[in-house]
Design an enzyme around this catalytic site. Sequence first.
Site, PDB file in Angstrom:
ATOM      1  N   GLY A 177      56.741  32.973  37.401  1.00  0.00           N
ATOM      2  CA  GLY A 177      56.375  33.654  36.167  1.00  0.00           C
ATOM      3  C   GLY A 177      55.409  32.898  35.290  1.00  0.00           C
ATOM      4  N   GLU A 178      55.222  31.594  35.541  1.00  0.00           N
ATOM      5  CA  GLU A 178      54.216  30.851  34.779  1.00  0.00           C
ATOM      6  C   GLU A 178      52.824  31.299  35.205  1.00  0.00           C
ATOM      7  OE1 GLU A 178      54.510  26.715  34.117  1.00  0.00           O
ATOM      8  OE2 GLU A 178      56.700  26.674  34.222  1.00  0.00           O
ATOM      9  N   GLN A 179      51.832  30.931  34.401  1.00  0.00           N
ATOM     10  CA  GLN A 179      50.472  31.394  34.664  1.00  0.00           C
ATOM     11  C   GLN A 179      49.508  30.222  34.745  1.00  0.00           C
ATOM     12  OE1 GLN A 179      49.877  34.291  31.433  1.00  0.00           O
ATOM     13  NE2 GLN A 179      49.922  35.885  33.017  1.00  0.00           N
ATOM     14  N   ILE A 180      48.537  30.346  35.636  1.00  0.00           N
ATOM     15  CA  ILE A 180      47.513  29.322  35.817  1.00  0.00           C
ATOM     16  C   ILE A 180      46.151  29.927  35.475  1.00  0.00           C
ATOM     17  CG2 ILE A 180      47.399  29.894  38.288  1.00  0.00           C
ATOM     18  CD1 ILE A 180      46.587  26.998  38.835  1.00  0.00           C
ATOM     19  N   GLY A 221      38.925  26.735  36.555  1.00  0.00           N
ATOM     20  CA  GLY A 221      39.142  25.388  36.054  1.00  0.00           C
ATOM     21  C   GLY A 221      37.933  24.512  36.303  1.00  0.00           C
ATOM     22  N   TYR A 255      39.709  10.455  43.596  1.00  0.00           N
ATOM     23  CA  TYR A 255      38.413  10.647  42.943  1.00  0.00           C
ATOM     24  C   TYR A 255      38.016   9.434  42.105  1.00  0.00           C
ATOM     25  CZ  TYR A 255      39.217  15.620  44.063  1.00  0.00           C
ATOM     26  OH  TYR A 255      39.480  16.807  44.690  1.00  0.00           O
TER      27      TYR A 255
END
EC number: 1.1.1.184
Length: 327
Positions: A18-21, A25, A57
């Site tokens: 249910g979380e959103q991304i 990006g 990185y």
Amino acid sequence: MQSFNRINSMKYFPLSNGEQIPALGLGTWKSSPQVVGQAVEQALDLGYRHLDCAAIYGNEAEIGATLANAFTKGVVKREELWITSKLWSNAHHPDAVLPALEKTLQDLGLDYLDLYLIHWPVVIQPDVGFPESGDQLLPFTPASLEGTWQALEKAVDLGLCHHIGVSNFSLKKLEMVLSMARIPPAVNQVELHPYLQQSDLLTFANSQNILLTAYSPLGSGDRPAAFQQAAEPKLLTDPVINGIAAEQGCSAAQVLLAWAIQRGTVTIPKSVNPERLEQNLRAADITLTDSEMAKIALLDRHYRYVSGDFWTMPGSPYTLQNLWDEI
């Protein structure tokens, strides 16, 4: 450059819990430590709320300093950001996972990550940064993956990361991790663009509530020379892409990013150029027609800009066939 706030219009994709991304990006691969901090600062000012990082990185400490400054100035709150990082291949041993994550958190100046990924389905000797010979590589097996994954699940239990996932995993390897996971992967980050559309992988991931994130969405023309191949196709000059860009009144890069988002994949273009940062963000507002999407679908040529051949030196347990599980 005029700064503008895109927070309220940013597109998001739901995760299985249910979380959103954020759908778009900022990628930080190939961004040198001397310039990545400024790029992140500009991106946050423009309204980016999703940063894609990785220990290998070599720039997480500078990103962390920039984040600390942004938090202090009130530009953004930690809870408004989605921050991803990745476990490097020399830290797959179960005892090495949490220390690697804690080092990333220390460098980024954070208490938790939103997402922590296994960077490659490849295992390196613990004391090696990047292998120079095949004997520095170890086999990637179901047993090795299970140990790594259980350590990642512990990191979720401890609150050090909210979601875990993988990167560069084939459909077969996704099935492998799903078969052993108490906490299933939320994301598989892979190379995705019109020349490498990975439709079967996308269909399978969707069926398992796994989100795909597209890296190298613009063709990664600025990647290190050692990773480049002779006479490789250039996405940004593709006549079909540029024809659609002319129809839409936008750039070829914006068409590529809009295509990725319209397919339901997160995309993480890298840029350190202020104008391109802004253009990339605006791509989330572009809608391609069904006809344009159909034209792009015909461009698939199964071409990898990041082929993975740097894992296949003599004596390595890895081949392009067993890395990607392709004949």
